[in-house]
Design an enzyme around this catalytic site. Structure first.
Site, PDB file in Angstrom:
ATOM      1  N   ASP A   1      -3.644   2.368  -4.702  1.00 26.53           N
ATOM      2  CA  ASP A   1      -2.279   2.227  -4.189  1.00 26.53           C
ATOM      3  C   ASP A   1      -1.722   0.817  -4.424  1.00 26.53           C
ATOM      4  O   ASP A   1      -2.506  -0.122  -4.560  1.00 26.53           O
ATOM      5  CB  ASP A   1      -2.233   2.605  -2.698  1.00 26.53           C
ATOM      6  CG  ASP A   1      -3.108   1.725  -1.811  1.00 26.53           C
ATOM      7  OD1 ASP A   1      -4.266   1.457  -2.177  1.00 26.53           O
ATOM      8  OD2 ASP A   1      -2.610   1.298  -0.750  1.00 26.53           O
TER       9      ASP A   1
ATOM     10  N   HIS B   1       0.849  -1.197   0.000  1.00 25.29           N
ATOM     11  CA  HIS B   1       0.000   0.000   0.000  1.00 25.29           C
ATOM     12  C   HIS B   1       0.884   1.246   0.000  1.00 25.29           C
ATOM     13  O   HIS B   1       2.070   1.176   0.288  1.00 25.29           O
ATOM     14  CB  HIS B   1      -0.820   0.084   1.292  1.00 25.29           C
ATOM     15  CG  HIS B   1      -1.661  -1.086   1.627  1.00 25.29           C
ATOM     16  ND1 HIS B   1      -3.029  -1.099   1.457  1.00 25.29           N
ATOM     17  CD2 HIS B   1      -1.352  -2.284   2.191  1.00 25.29           C
ATOM     18  CE1 HIS B   1      -3.519  -2.257   1.893  1.00 25.29           C
ATOM     19  NE2 HIS B   1      -2.525  -2.989   2.343  1.00 25.29           N
TER      20      HIS B   1
ATOM     21  N   GLU C   1       2.581  -0.920   4.426  1.00 21.29           N
ATOM     22  CA  GLU C   1       2.308   0.444   3.979  1.00 21.29           C
ATOM     23  C   GLU C   1       3.625   1.165   3.746  1.00 21.29           C
ATOM     24  O   GLU C   1       4.495   1.194   4.630  1.00 21.29           O
ATOM     25  CB  GLU C   1       1.520   1.218   5.055  1.00 21.29           C
ATOM     26  CG  GLU C   1       0.141   0.675   5.351  1.00 21.29           C
ATOM     27  CD  GLU C   1      -0.946   1.224   4.433  1.00 21.29           C
ATOM     28  OE1 GLU C   1      -0.620   1.988   3.503  1.00 21.29           O
ATOM     29  OE2 GLU C   1      -2.120   0.868   4.659  1.00 21.29           O
TER      30      GLU C   1
ATOM     31  N   HIS D   1      -2.542  -3.109  -3.329  1.00 18.22           N
ATOM     32  CA  HIS D   1      -3.921  -2.963  -2.862  1.00 18.22           C
ATOM     33  C   HIS D   1      -4.869  -2.814  -4.052  1.00 18.22           C
ATOM     34  O   HIS D   1      -5.975  -3.366  -4.062  1.00 18.22           O
ATOM     35  CB  HIS D   1      -4.009  -1.745  -1.936  1.00 18.22           C
ATOM     36  CG  HIS D   1      -5.200  -1.744  -1.042  1.00 18.22           C
ATOM     37  ND1 HIS D   1      -5.484  -0.692  -0.192  1.00 18.22           N
ATOM     38  CD2 HIS D   1      -6.198  -2.660  -0.865  1.00 18.22           C
ATOM     39  CE1 HIS D   1      -6.613  -0.978   0.470  1.00 18.22           C
ATOM     40  NE2 HIS D   1      -7.057  -2.152   0.080  1.00 18.22           N
TER      41      HIS D   1
HETATM   42 ZN   LIG Z   1      -4.067   0.523   0.613  1.00 17.32          ZN
END
Ligand SMILES: [Zn+2]
Length: 187
Positions: free
Chosen positions: A171, A43, A125, A161
């Site tokens: 993303d 992400h 992330e 994602h």
């Molecule tokens: Zn995401």
């Protein structure tokens, strides 16, 4: 630099040296169903949007966002979300949820006819957005982290994602260099 590894309890450690790694517990997780951990979902995130280096993401994942700090925080304050890992612009690494537990990063999602990707995935992330290239330090940490995950779990898929929630999520975005990552990891 010493190698990263995932310990028995699902937490990332650097052999003999925890430099650059922080474990910050998120309350936003629950038990995984009985299934193998075979996917990594990548992400991007930045809070406030498109601003880097602040504490917004940590506050989001620990349910401590102050809605008075930014108009967007008021919108997302009630969200209960988390990711296993967060890689900052300088490549430093934070973990919020044990890999053995289910973090809440993917939302409604499907991959190869399997729904609820949170059940069987690890979420990573990257501090960033769809409009900025990621930093070399972030790729370096990401590749080490993916290798550590592959060493511990039967990872079969590394996806974005957007791949598991098309139309809803974009993303890690157009600047994420899949070739750079795919050539350095071996599944
Ligand atoms: Zn995401």
């Amino acid at each position: 630099m010493k190698a990263l590894e995932i310990d028995q309890a699902g937490w990332i450690v650097r052999e003999d040296d925890d430099d650059g790694i922080q474990h910050i517990l998120s309350p936003n997780f629950d038990a995984r169903p009985e299934c193998a951990i075979d996917m990594i979902v990548i992400h991007n995130i930045s809070l406030p949007p498109f601003e880097y280096g602040g504490t917004g993401v940590i506050e989001l994942f620990t349910n401590q966002l102050n809605p008075d700090e930014h108009p967007y925080y008021a919108e997302i304050q009630a969200l209960k979300v988390s990711s296993h890992f967060f890689i900052r612009r300088d490549g430093s690494l934070m973990q919020f949820v044990s890999c053995l537990a289910r973090a809440w990063h993917a939302g409604a999602s499907t991959w190869q006819n399997r729904e609820r990707c949170n059940d069987f995935s690890v979420g990573i992330e990257l501090e960033g957005s769809d409009i900025t290239p990621f930093e070399a330090e972030q790729y370096a940490t990401l590749v080490q982290l993916i290798q550590a995950l592959i060493a511990r779990y039967p990872i079969q898929h590394v996806v974005g994602h957007a791949d598991i929630a098309p139309g809803r999520k974009t993303d890690p975005g157009p600047y994420f260099d899949w070739d750079k990552v795919n050539t350095l990891i071996k599944i």
